[in-house]
Design an enzyme around this catalytic site. Sequence first.
Site, mmCIF file in Angstrom:
data_model
loop_
_atom_site.group_PDB
_atom_site.id
_atom_site.type_symbol
_atom_site.label_atom_id
_atom_site.label_comp_id
_atom_site.label_asym_id
_atom_site.label_seq_id
_atom_site.Cartn_x
_atom_site.Cartn_y
_atom_site.Cartn_z
ATOM 1 C CG ASP A 60 0.402 1.837 3.037
ATOM 2 O OD1 ASP A 60 0.786 2.694 2.226
ATOM 3 O OD2 ASP A 60 -0.677 1.933 3.662
ATOM 4 C CG HIS A 129 0.884 5.261 5.092
ATOM 5 N ND1 HIS A 129 1.155 5.906 6.276
ATOM 6 C CD2 HIS A 129 -0.401 4.838 5.199
ATOM 7 C CE1 HIS A 129 0.091 5.869 7.063
ATOM 8 N NE2 HIS A 129 -0.858 5.221 6.429
ATOM 9 C CG HIS A 217 -2.742 0.153 -0.766
ATOM 10 N ND1 HIS A 217 -2.072 -0.649 0.125
ATOM 11 C CD2 HIS A 217 -2.987 1.300 -0.096
ATOM 12 C CE1 HIS A 217 -1.902 -0.012 1.265
ATOM 13 N NE2 HIS A 217 -2.468 1.191 1.157
#
Length: 591
Positions: A60, A129, A217
């Site tokens: 991200d 993201h 992540h």
Amino acid sequence: FSTAEIPDDEDTFKILIATDIHLGYLEKDAIRGNDTYNTLNEILQCAKQNEVDFILLGGDLFHDNKPSRQCLHKCITMLRKYCMGDSPVRFEILSDQKVNFNTTQFPWVNYQDENLNISIPVFSIHGNHDDPTGAEGLCALDLLSASGFVNHFGHSHSVEKIEISPILMQKGITKLALYGLGSIPDERLYRMFVNKQVSMLRPKEDQDGWFNLFTIHQNRSKHGPTNYIPEQFLDDFLDLVVWGHEHECLIKPTLNEQQLFYVSQPGSSVATSLSPGEATKKKIGLLRVKGRKMKLQEIPLKTVRQFFIEDVVLADHQDCFTPDTPHVTKKIEDFCFAKVTEMLHEAERERLGCPLTPEKPLIRLRVDYSGGFEAFNTSRFSQKFVDRVANPKDIIHFVRRREQKEIKDENSIDYGKLFKPTAVEGLRVEDLVKQYFEAAEQKVQLSLLTEQGMGKAIQEFVDKDEKEAIEELITYQLRKTQLHLQSRGVTTEQDIDAEVRLFRDSKKNTAEEEKDIQEVSNEFTEAMNRAKAHRLERGDGDFADQDVLDVTMDSDEGSVPVAAPTRGRGRGSRGRGGRGRGRGESDKEMQ
């Protein structure tokens, strides 16, 4: 984990660790627009001042899947300013770099490219993201990788099997194995771990001589039965896990008693939601590794905007007002005004002596007004602080606890549940879709699509601005179901309904469903590219107005084979040296 100081010498790796920078978050906001850029600048400046060997990012880096041109421009400008230069890189890469950096046509670490002048390499996995999308499976990090600014690693191309091959590094006597796994939907990765479809490869020789560092992540805290990754799933030979995605700063390494590795959760460097986890002071880490020993130095960030959050239960202040008190709403508003003012004074005291900290803090007051109280006008209240806080429109958040008639012991009330978000704050789109169909009546259940497929399509629609995602999914699934019915020779209406249900249920939560979703994504991208080409042929489009997606899809995919650079820049010790074949056979097991 070492409590003693580790000297900075020729055998010590110095690694700057950060996660969830969310570059470009609220970049159009008049007050908070530059927050993420200022903090990335501070992080890179810190890396240069501390003369680190490399920077490790845990996903991200970007907030949006398709970062704006301004966002990409500012990011590249800062990376060029701080990460390029003549300072020598003092560690070697020993592993097969074609395996490590498999998303680029330049499969070698950027500092070993004679056409680049890198002084601080950046290694990064992707997050949820800025994850890869489209037929080519590219993301914003691949733009930076093709440009030579970032080494993107940890990208798994398969939905059936994941092999995590480490980047093997050596500095003096210290050997470091860097593992990485970019963001994957939690439910899918959970299932793959359970089915033994995830493996972490190790060097064949001297396995106990390597310091094993892993960055991931994923959800660390449990959001559902399979909507997270338990630490126990990870291999026990690891020494340190750097956990991205979770925004609360828990950077101090904690020991997992079962697996006997340490976990560090750096958290985000910007508050992207007004929740308690974001109120923890933001930090990055300076990791020193020598031999098998490590020490993590916590570095507080000075450019992060202050965030204060407080919970108020109106029913607990009977001495000030009750629902029957005259003008009770005005009294509650005055009470909240005093609370917010008190938080502002605390922010001012903390900001003394910190000129880099933004002047206006973030303030959130969560007010439980259950028990007969009424909410006041938050817009009018916000006007009182418009020049003093960075988020005047959402200072007050009213929540109402469900009335519990049979609670006898008030000490047994869980006030943590009391302030659980009542709207979509903190929830993912896929979760909302799943909750809706779990609670919906049978007559409004999906017939052709699965909840996971619909959830994914809506996520693409909402998070990544793919406006045709839902229509594309329905068209694809309808076509596939029609082909299935034709192959089965079903003709009667009753048999068709039964066969459709069986066909749908047979794919739920399986690898085939994952493949379907990926195929839909690929077909959608191709259709969108065809539409853009037609618009350009008709003269309806202008290159100046095309979305950054065009660049993302095509920037490091070319038809001309790329030849290896042949000319150096006078830094003999930094030659490519066969691009990672290095010391021969140390990584045979990973071939």
